[in-house]
Design a protein around this motif. Structure first.
Motif, mmCIF file in Angstrom:
data_model
loop_
_atom_site.group_PDB
_atom_site.id
_atom_site.type_symbol
_atom_site.label_atom_id
_atom_site.label_comp_id
_atom_site.label_asym_id
_atom_site.label_seq_id
_atom_site.Cartn_x
_atom_site.Cartn_y
_atom_site.Cartn_z
ATOM 1 N N ARG A 1 0.822 -1.217 0.000
ATOM 2 C CA ARG A 1 0.000 0.000 0.000
ATOM 3 C C ARG A 1 0.854 1.263 0.000
ATOM 4 O O ARG A 1 0.349 2.360 0.068
ATOM 5 C CB ARG A 1 -0.946 0.020 1.204
ATOM 6 N N LEU A 2 2.173 1.104 -0.069
ATOM 7 C CA LEU A 2 3.125 2.208 -0.017
ATOM 8 C C LEU A 2 2.891 3.061 1.227
ATOM 9 O O LEU A 2 2.868 4.278 1.201
ATOM 10 C CB LEU A 2 3.071 3.060 -1.292
ATOM 11 N N ASP A 3 2.703 2.365 2.351
ATOM 12 C CA ASP A 3 2.505 3.011 3.639
ATOM 13 C C ASP A 3 3.766 2.739 4.477
ATOM 14 O O ASP A 3 3.855 1.733 5.188
ATOM 15 C CB ASP A 3 1.250 2.458 4.320
ATOM 16 N N PRO B 1 -13.611 -2.783 -16.767
ATOM 17 C CA PRO B 1 -13.669 -1.827 -15.661
ATOM 18 C C PRO B 1 -14.015 -2.534 -14.350
ATOM 19 O O PRO B 1 -14.700 -3.556 -14.358
ATOM 20 C CB PRO B 1 -14.787 -0.861 -16.052
ATOM 21 N N GLY B 2 -13.559 -1.995 -13.248
ATOM 22 C CA GLY B 2 -13.876 -2.550 -11.941
ATOM 23 C C GLY B 2 -12.898 -2.033 -10.900
ATOM 24 O O GLY B 2 -12.012 -1.240 -11.216
ATOM 25 N N PRO B 3 -13.048 -2.482 -9.668
ATOM 26 C CA PRO B 3 -12.145 -2.009 -8.617
ATOM 27 C C PRO B 3 -10.693 -2.331 -8.951
ATOM 28 O O PRO B 3 -10.377 -3.424 -9.413
ATOM 29 C CB PRO B 3 -12.597 -2.774 -7.372
ATOM 30 N N ARG B 4 -9.839 -1.373 -8.718
ATOM 31 C CA ARG B 4 -8.397 -1.540 -8.919
ATOM 32 C C ARG B 4 -7.696 -1.069 -7.658
ATOM 33 O O ARG B 4 -8.115 -0.100 -7.029
ATOM 34 C CB ARG B 4 -7.900 -0.698 -10.104
ATOM 35 N N GLY B 5 -6.629 -1.727 -7.329
ATOM 36 C CA GLY B 5 -5.834 -1.303 -6.184
ATOM 37 C C GLY B 5 -5.074 -0.030 -6.505
ATOM 38 O O GLY B 5 -4.627 0.172 -7.628
ATOM 39 N N THR B 6 -4.960 0.824 -5.509
ATOM 40 C CA THR B 6 -4.138 2.024 -5.623
ATOM 41 C C THR B 6 -3.275 2.114 -4.374
ATOM 42 O O THR B 6 -3.490 1.386 -3.411
ATOM 43 C CB THR B 6 -4.995 3.304 -5.745
ATOM 44 N N ARG B 7 -2.342 3.020 -4.393
ATOM 45 C CA ARG B 7 -1.457 3.190 -3.243
ATOM 46 C C ARG B 7 -1.718 4.534 -2.587
ATOM 47 O O ARG B 7 -0.814 5.220 -2.180
ATOM 48 C CB ARG B 7 -0.020 3.080 -3.706
ATOM 49 N N ALA C 1 -5.315 7.162 -0.870
ATOM 50 C CA ALA C 1 -6.565 7.170 -0.094
ATOM 51 C C ALA C 1 -7.759 6.627 -0.868
ATOM 52 O O ALA C 1 -8.809 6.385 -0.278
ATOM 53 C CB ALA C 1 -6.857 8.588 0.387
ATOM 54 N N ASP C 2 -7.629 6.410 -2.176
ATOM 55 C CA ASP C 2 -8.736 5.878 -2.971
ATOM 56 C C ASP C 2 -8.799 4.357 -2.986
ATOM 57 O O ASP C 2 -9.758 3.778 -3.493
ATOM 58 C CB ASP C 2 -8.639 6.389 -4.417
ATOM 59 N N ASP C 3 -7.794 3.693 -2.456
ATOM 60 C CA ASP C 3 -7.814 2.239 -2.409
ATOM 61 C C ASP C 3 -8.960 1.779 -1.511
ATOM 62 O O ASP C 3 -9.228 2.401 -0.476
ATOM 63 C CB ASP C 3 -6.485 1.707 -1.856
ATOM 64 N N PRO C 4 -9.691 0.708 -1.892
ATOM 65 C CA PRO C 4 -10.812 0.249 -1.066
ATOM 66 C C PRO C 4 -10.448 0.026 0.402
ATOM 67 O O PRO C 4 -11.243 0.335 1.295
ATOM 68 C CB PRO C 4 -11.240 -1.054 -1.744
ATOM 69 N N LEU C 5 -9.260 -0.495 0.691
ATOM 70 C CA LEU C 5 -8.856 -0.678 2.084
ATOM 71 C C LEU C 5 -8.771 0.661 2.805
ATOM 72 O O LEU C 5 -9.287 0.816 3.913
ATOM 73 C CB LEU C 5 -7.504 -1.398 2.168
ATOM 74 N N SER C 6 -8.140 1.641 2.184
ATOM 75 C CA SER C 6 -8.021 2.969 2.796
ATOM 76 C C SER C 6 -9.388 3.598 3.031
ATOM 77 O O SER C 6 -9.618 4.236 4.066
ATOM 78 C CB SER C 6 -7.176 3.887 1.894
ATOM 79 N N VAL C 7 -10.302 3.415 2.088
ATOM 80 C CA VAL C 7 -11.659 3.953 2.222
ATOM 81 C C VAL C 7 -12.342 3.358 3.453
ATOM 82 O O VAL C 7 -12.939 4.067 4.268
ATOM 83 C CB VAL C 7 -12.481 3.719 0.943
ATOM 84 N N LEU C 8 -12.253 2.032 3.615
ATOM 85 C CA LEU C 8 -12.890 1.380 4.766
ATOM 86 C C LEU C 8 -12.224 1.745 6.089
ATOM 87 O O LEU C 8 -12.895 1.976 7.084
ATOM 88 C CB LEU C 8 -12.892 -0.138 4.595
ATOM 89 N N VAL C 9 -10.903 1.806 6.092
ATOM 90 C CA VAL C 9 -10.175 2.175 7.311
ATOM 91 C C VAL C 9 -10.585 3.588 7.748
ATOM 92 O O VAL C 9 -10.862 3.826 8.919
ATOM 93 C CB VAL C 9 -8.654 2.072 7.099
#
Length: 165
Positions: free
Chosen positions: A24-26, A144-150, A152-160
Motif C-alpha cells: 500500500r506504499l505506507d 472496468p472494476g475495482p483496482r488497487g491504488t497506493r 486514499a482511494d484504495d478500497p482498504l483505505s476507504v474502509l479504514v
C-alpha cells in the motif's frame, strides 16, 4: 511462559503488517514492523530501519505496485521473548508497460530475528533472502472494476477511514 499460539499469531501479524505497508506504499506501517533499532538485509541494502525505510520508499515509488503472498511460516522460540521466524513468500512487482525490468515476480524468504519488547513483537533483524526471480509481462485491465491504488482511494483505505481503524 507465554501463550505460544498467541505469540505465533503476533509474529505472523508483524510479517503481514510489513507486507501491507509495502503493497500500500505506507512506509509508517513498514516502520512499525521493526523495533526502533531494527536492522534489515535486503538485496542492494544493508543497514538500520531508519536507513531502510527511505531506501525502500524510493524503490517502491518507481513501481506502479507490488503484491506479497505469504506462504509457509515457522517460528522457533529462544526463551520467552526471542524468536526466529521464517516466512516463505512470493512477491510480484509491476511498473508501467515500458518498464520491462520493473515487471517481475520473485520467490523469497524473510528470515527474522523477532523480539518481544514491552509486550510487542517486532523485527530486531531481517534477512530478505531471494531464492528466484522471473520476468513478467503485464497487460491492461480487461474490464472496468475495482483496482488497487497506493493512496486514499484504495478500497482498504476507504474502509479504514470510514470506520476509524
Amino acid at each position: 511462559m507465554s501463550d505460544r499460539l498467541a505469540d505465533i499469531h503476533a509474529i505472523r501479524d508483524v510479517v503481514a503488517l510489513y507486507c501491507r505497508g509495502v503493497d500500500r506504499l505506507d512506509l509508517d506501517l513498514v516502520r512499525q514492523a521493526y523495533h526502533p533499532d531494527g536492522i534489515d538485509h535486503h538485496i542492494g541494502f544493508d543497514g538500520t530501519v531508519d536507513e531502510f525505510v527511505p531506501w525502500l520508499g524510493r524503490g517502491l515509488e518507481f513501481l506502479a505496485g507490488t503484491m506479497h503472498f505469504i506462504g509457509n511460516h515457522h517460528v522457533d522460540f529462544v526463551g520467552d521473548d526471542i524468536a526466529i521466524s521464517e516466512t516463505y513468500l512470493t512477491a510480484t512487482h509491476w511498473g508501467k508497460p515500458d518498464q520491462g525490468k520493473a515487471n517481475f515476480t520473485t520467490g523469497a524468504r524473510y528470515v527474522d530475528h523477532m523480539e518481544r519488547r514491552d509486550g510487542r513483537w517486532a523485527i530486531a533483524e531481517r534477512w530478505a533472502v531471494r531464492e528466484w526471480t522471473r520476468p513478467d509481462v503485464f497487460v491492461a485491465p480487461e474490464r472496468p472494476g475495482p483496482r488497487g491504488t497506493r493512496d486514499a482511494d484504495d478500497p482498504l483505505s476507504v474502509l479504514v477511514k470510514r470506520f476509524g481503524v
